[in-house]
Every structure is written in structure tokens, then in C-alpha cells.
Design a protein around this motif. Structure first.
Motif, PDB file in Angstrom:
ATOM      1  N   GLN A  96       0.839  -1.199   0.000  1.00  0.00           N
ATOM      2  CA  GLN A  96       0.000   0.000   0.000  1.00  0.00           C
ATOM      3  C   GLN A  96       0.869   1.242   0.000  1.00  0.00           C
ATOM      4  O   GLN A  96       1.889   1.305   0.690  1.00  0.00           O
ATOM      5  CB  GLN A  96      -0.925   0.007   1.222  1.00  0.00           C
ATOM      6  CG  GLN A  96      -1.859   1.216   1.287  1.00  0.00           C
ATOM      7  CD  GLN A  96      -2.957   1.033   2.319  1.00  0.00           C
ATOM      8  OE1 GLN A  96      -3.440  -0.075   2.524  1.00  0.00           O
ATOM      9  NE2 GLN A  96      -3.369   2.125   2.944  1.00  0.00           N
ATOM     10  N   GLN A 139      -1.415   6.102  -3.154  1.00  0.00           N
ATOM     11  CA  GLN A 139      -2.384   5.964  -4.231  1.00  0.00           C
ATOM     12  C   GLN A 139      -3.327   4.765  -4.056  1.00  0.00           C
ATOM     13  O   GLN A 139      -4.313   4.635  -4.758  1.00  0.00           O
ATOM     14  CB  GLN A 139      -1.650   5.808  -5.578  1.00  0.00           C
ATOM     15  CG  GLN A 139      -1.090   7.106  -6.144  1.00  0.00           C
ATOM     16  CD  GLN A 139       0.111   7.597  -5.371  1.00  0.00           C
ATOM     17  OE1 GLN A 139       0.997   6.802  -5.034  1.00  0.00           O
ATOM     18  NE2 GLN A 139       0.152   8.891  -5.071  1.00  0.00           N
ATOM     19  N   GLY A 140      -3.023   3.865  -3.135  1.00  0.00           N
ATOM     20  CA  GLY A 140      -3.873   2.696  -2.925  1.00  0.00           C
ATOM     21  C   GLY A 140      -3.048   1.437  -2.738  1.00  0.00           C
ATOM     22  O   GLY A 140      -1.880   1.487  -2.333  1.00  0.00           O
ATOM     23  N   ARG A 141      -3.643   0.303  -3.077  1.00  0.00           N
ATOM     24  CA  ARG A 141      -2.946  -0.981  -2.956  1.00  0.00           C
ATOM     25  C   ARG A 141      -2.613  -1.539  -4.343  1.00  0.00           C
ATOM     26  O   ARG A 141      -3.387  -1.365  -5.297  1.00  0.00           O
ATOM     27  CB  ARG A 141      -3.793  -1.987  -2.168  1.00  0.00           C
ATOM     28  CG  ARG A 141      -3.960  -1.578  -0.716  1.00  0.00           C
ATOM     29  CD  ARG A 141      -4.545  -2.649   0.162  1.00  0.00           C
ATOM     30  NE  ARG A 141      -4.643  -2.156   1.532  1.00  0.00           N
ATOM     31  CZ  ARG A 141      -5.085  -2.855   2.577  1.00  0.00           C
ATOM     32  NH1 ARG A 141      -5.477  -4.119   2.397  1.00  0.00           N
ATOM     33  NH2 ARG A 141      -5.131  -2.320   3.775  1.00  0.00           N
ATOM     34  N   HIS A 142      -1.459  -2.211  -4.407  1.00  0.00           N
ATOM     35  CA  HIS A 142      -0.942  -2.677  -5.687  1.00  0.00           C
ATOM     36  C   HIS A 142      -0.343  -4.070  -5.508  1.00  0.00           C
ATOM     37  O   HIS A 142      -0.058  -4.513  -4.391  1.00  0.00           O
ATOM     38  CB  HIS A 142       0.124  -1.715  -6.221  1.00  0.00           C
ATOM     39  CG  HIS A 142      -0.225  -0.275  -6.049  1.00  0.00           C
ATOM     40  ND1 HIS A 142      -1.095   0.386  -6.884  1.00  0.00           N
ATOM     41  CD2 HIS A 142       0.165   0.639  -5.114  1.00  0.00           C
ATOM     42  CE1 HIS A 142      -1.224   1.637  -6.484  1.00  0.00           C
ATOM     43  NE2 HIS A 142      -0.465   1.812  -5.408  1.00  0.00           N
ATOM     44  N   ASP A 164      -3.363  -0.506  -8.573  1.00  0.00           N
ATOM     45  CA  ASP A 164      -4.734  -0.156  -8.166  1.00  0.00           C
ATOM     46  C   ASP A 164      -5.653  -1.375  -8.103  1.00  0.00           C
ATOM     47  O   ASP A 164      -6.693  -1.441  -8.768  1.00  0.00           O
ATOM     48  CB  ASP A 164      -5.322   0.893  -9.120  1.00  0.00           C
ATOM     49  CG  ASP A 164      -4.512   2.173  -9.134  1.00  0.00           C
ATOM     50  OD1 ASP A 164      -4.079   2.613  -8.057  1.00  0.00           O
ATOM     51  OD2 ASP A 164      -4.288   2.733 -10.234  1.00  0.00           O
ATOM     52  N   GLU A 198      -8.017  -3.934  -5.521  1.00  0.00           N
ATOM     53  CA  GLU A 198      -9.044  -3.546  -4.545  1.00  0.00           C
ATOM     54  C   GLU A 198      -8.416  -2.895  -3.311  1.00  0.00           C
ATOM     55  O   GLU A 198      -7.394  -3.364  -2.793  1.00  0.00           O
ATOM     56  CB  GLU A 198      -9.876  -4.757  -4.116  1.00  0.00           C
ATOM     57  CG  GLU A 198     -11.032  -4.371  -3.195  1.00  0.00           C
ATOM     58  CD  GLU A 198     -11.715  -5.564  -2.551  1.00  0.00           C
ATOM     59  OE1 GLU A 198     -12.154  -5.432  -1.398  1.00  0.00           O
ATOM     60  OE2 GLU A 198     -11.793  -6.621  -3.193  1.00  0.00           O
ATOM     61  N   ALA A 199      -9.039  -1.843  -2.830  1.00  0.00           N
ATOM     62  CA  ALA A 199      -8.484  -1.067  -1.719  1.00  0.00           C
ATOM     63  C   ALA A 199      -8.362  -1.864  -0.437  1.00  0.00           C
ATOM     64  O   ALA A 199      -7.529  -1.543   0.423  1.00  0.00           O
ATOM     65  CB  ALA A 199      -9.334   0.182  -1.478  1.00  0.00           C
TER      66      ALA A 199
END
Length: 446
Positions: free
Chosen positions: A104, A107-110, A132, A134-135
Motif C-alpha cells: 500500500q 495511491q492505494g494498494r498494488h 490499483d 481492490e483497496a
């Protein structure tokens, strides 16, 4: 003395001695490093080249499995560009140890997949990545060959990734409670067991299709709720539908997965539970029976597994089987079959008024049998004695029987022909009482 300690041992199985042995051990603690907020994560390369351990943010310990006889654990640290790693695991079907990780940032989770350079002792090339995701993606499942790839589990979706290819589903079951653990069922990775925070067990099926070039691709994912067990920390599929459900919040369980639903609509049948009194939130010593003996009452477990437990000193008895028989006067276990039959007792001698019944263990069941050299009258004593022999003492005689052939070897009766009333016996000696007289008998081989 540091609060955070990280000691690792590598265990192996010695087939000749039939025991677990320590192959290597050591401390992998770092002087500098922030313990990861998402906990310790350990993983083994599918090709058994290395063990990986994520203990601190931005770091991963690598433990090579080319062990020597010194038993000293050799480990080194590789630095990760990603600081906040949520989950990670080694991938199948890679010639070089390859790790996939969910991380994480702002910008989010990758999702990223790296090779590990064992020669340079550092992260190697980036194999592929997916930005990107799911968060709330929190769990990564590595899929064995031939399909390969990874499954990423979130709070709303389950997605299969392999390079640029992906297949996503949004099962409604995920809305109720987050999934927290998994266990592989099939060696080819076509089915996985999943467990959530409410104790639900689910089966994830990866449906695969063969492409024109002969390779397999996952073209659909299906999630089925099997039933409810204890909140799982670990799921291990054993064999023949049996699953060990390990729990830190309640009693661990051995469950059986059935092909058909039961009356309550569940595919799960709990075979056995294993007591766990942790985690203990609070406790108090009380004298419940007012006998001056304190007992410990604990608030144990968490979430749906919360309970009150009473702990006291004493001997615990665990019932494994029950056989309803009335009028039993005595019971003796025997080892029958060959000279000093090896292993556990396999036969029970049951004495009733006027008769004797013999039961033999066949698999998991008891079935009636007979020992040719034994008398059918009421037994006063029966047991294994020296020389691979059996002894039966009845009111009329002492009978010595071969434990292999089950034939009568010798029989002794009192000189005056009176009945025996009481008997005692060890491996080589017998004492019997007949009226006011005591008789001493020695046992010899053959």
C-alpha cells in the motif's frame, strides 16, 4: 533484553529413527527495524531453495536451505522498495525464487512480482505488476502449476492474476465478514478452503480451460459456503475430506467435509475438538464447591468463540469409545498375535457371571472373537506373561496359552480339586487362593 525476538528453527524428519530432528536454528532479529504492523509472515519457496520471512517493514529475511551439519542458521536481509507490505508469498513454477506481494502507498494498494537474486542477495528484476487493485485486498494465494499465478482476496472481490491476465468475481458471501485464512485442498490448486471472522468455511473453485497452445488458464472462480466451524487461523486439508481447523480464538477442530448437506444445511461435521483456553482476557480464583480448593475461572476466546472456562487440578478423562454391556465383573487388555505382539493391546477379555466374552479390535471397531485355549467360564484374571504367552485364571484352573497359535500349552488345577476364589499374577509368577490355602505357581516359557 529486547521485547521483539525472532528465533527460527528448521526441522526435518529422520525416517530411519522415525523422529523430528533440528536441522538448523538461530536468531534473525535485526538491531534496526520497525516490526511490521501486519505481523510476521513466513513462507517457503515451492522448490525448497529458500525460506522467506517478513518481520520488519521494508525488509525480508532469506534463509537458504542448502544446510550443513553445523546447525547454524545462515540468513541475510534484502531490502524492499515497498514499506507497507500487506501480504506476500512465493510463486509456483519459477526456476528462480519469485515473490508476489500486496503493498500500500498513498495511491492505494498494488500487486508486484519480483525475482530474488540469490547470487547478489537482493531483489532482482520486476516480473510483472498490477496497479490499483481492490483497496481492501489483504490475502494473497499462490496457485500451483499448471495454472500458476496468484489469487488476491479482498472484502468485495476475489481476483485471479497471471501477468496481464485477470479474472474477477464478487461473491455476496464476502460482504458479511472478511476472509482471514486459506488452505489448499488439491495439489494442482483447483480448490482452496477459505475461512472468515465468523467461523464460516468456504470452498473456492478455480475452473480452468485449455488454450489452443495446450496451456491452462483460469476462466472462472466460484465460492461456495460449506458451513460454520471455529474461527480459523490455519486450515490444513489432511485427506479423505478431513480438515484440521487451527484457531487462536477458540478450540481447534478436526472436521469432516461431507458430499451432501445435513439437516441444518451444512457440509461440515465436527469430529473432534482440541481445548484452547487462550486468549485469556480476564480471570479470577474462586472456590466454587466451598471445599477450600481454589479453581480458576477465565474469560477465554474472542468474538463468537468467547466463553467462560473453569480450570482445576485433577486427572482428565477423555472418552474415545463406549460399549454398553451389563453385568461386567472384570476386564483385561491383551496383546494377541505372535511372540510378545508388538504395539498396543488389541484384545479385550470381558468377564461376566458364569461366562467370558472376548472382543478383538478390527480397525476402529470391536468384534467378537475367541481364544481356543481359553475357558468360557467366568475369568478371575487374564494377561500377557513371559515367553509370548497368555494366562487365564478361572475358578477351576490356571491356563497357559500361546499368544500366536492361541492353543493351550499347560493347565494347572488345585490338588484337592477345590475352586479358586482369588488370583494375582505378574509376568512370571501366580498366586491363587483356594479356601484357606494359598498356592504359588511359576511361569516358564513353553
Amino acid at each position: 533484553e529486547p521485547l521483539f525476538r525472532s528465533r527460527v528453527m528448521v526441522l526435518g524428519f529422520d525416517a530411519e529413527r522415525n523422529e523430528v530432528v533440528t536441522l538448523a536454528y538461530g536468531d534473525v532479529q535485526e538491531r534496526m527495524g520497525r516490526p511490521s504492523d501486519t505481523g510476521i509472515k513466513g513462507m517457503v519457496d515451492p522448490h525448497a531453495k529458500v525460506i522467506g520471512a517478513r518481520l520488519y517493514d521494508g525488509q525480508m529475511k532469506i534463509i537458504p536451505l542448502d544446510l550443513d551439519s553445523s546447525k547454524d542458521l545462515k540468513a541475510y536481509t534484502i531490502r524492499l522498495q515497498e514499506i507497507d507490505v500487506i501480504d506476500l508469498d512465493f510463486l509456483y513454477g519459477c526456476s528462480t525464487p519469485t515473490v508476489a506481494l500486496i503493498y500500500q502507498d498513498q495511491q492505494g494498494r498494488h500487486l508486484k512480482v519480483y525475482e530474488i537474486s540469490l547470487a547478489e542477495k537482493e531483489i532482482g528484476k520486476l516480473v510483472w505488476k498490477q496497479s490499483d487493485i481492490e483497496a481492501e485486498a489483504s490475502m494473497l494465494i499462490s496457485v500451483p502449476a499448471p495454472a500458476g499465478g496468484v489469487v488476491v482476496v479482498g472484502q468485495e472481490t476475489i481476483v485471479y492474476y497471471r501477468g496481464d491476465y485477470q479474472k474477477a468475481v464478487a461473491p455476496p458471501e464476502l460482504v458479511y465478514s472478511p476472509l482471514i485464512c486459506f488452505g489448499r485442498v488439491d495439489s494442482d490448486g483447483s480448490r482452496f478452503l477459505l475461512g472468515d471472522m465468523q467461523g464460516h468455511l468456504m470452498m473456492l473453485l478455480l475452473e480452468r480451460d485449455q488454450k489452443i497452445d495446450g496451456s491452462l488458464i483460469v476462466d472462472d472462480l466460484k465460492l461456495t459456503t460449506l458451513g460454520t466451524a471455529v474461527i480459523a487461523k490455519n486450515l490444513t486439508y489432511l485427506d479423505n475430506g478431513f480438515v484440521f481447523v487451527g484457531s487462536t480464538f477458540g478450540d481447534s477442530q478436526l472436521v469432516k467435509l461431507n458430499a451432501e448437506r445435513d439437516d441444518s444445511g451444512s457440509f461440515i461435521h465436527v469430529m473432534e475438538s482440541f481445548t484452547n483456553i487462550g486468549p485469556i482476557v480476564d480471570m479470577e480464583v474462586v472456590d466454587l464447591e466451598r471445599q477450600g480448593q481454589g479453581q480458576l475461572v477465565t474469560c477465554s476466546g474472542a468474538y463468537t468463540e468467547g466463553s467462560l472456562r473453569v480450570i482445576r487440578n485433577g486427572i482428565g478423562i477423555h472418552e474415545h469409545a463406549t460399549l454398553d454391556l451389563e453385568g461386567i465383573k472384570g476386564i483385561w487388555p491383551l496383546k494377541v498375535g505372535g511372540v510378545e505382539a508388538e504395539g498396543f493391546d488389541n484384545t479385550l477379555v470381558l468377564s461376566f457371571v458364569g461366562q467370558t466374552t472376548i472382543l478383538r479390535l478390527a480397525g476402529e471397531e470391536l468384534e467378537g472373537t475367541e481364544i481356543v485355549g481359553f475357558s468360557n467360564e467366568q475369568t478371575l484374571f487374564a494377561g500377557n506373561v513371559s515367553g509370548g504367552q497368555l494366562v487365564q485364571i478361572t475358578a477351576s484352573s490356571v491356563r497357559l496359552v500361546d499368544s500366536g497359535s492361541l492353543q493351550l500349552i499347560s493347565e494347572w488345577k488345585t490338588p484337592d480339586g477345590k475352586n479358586i476364589s482369588v488370583a494375582a499374577c505378574n509376568r512370571t509368577q501366580i498366586v491363587v487362593a483356594s479356601g484357606r490355602r494359598l498356592f504359588y505357581v511359576e511361569i516358564e516359557p513353553g
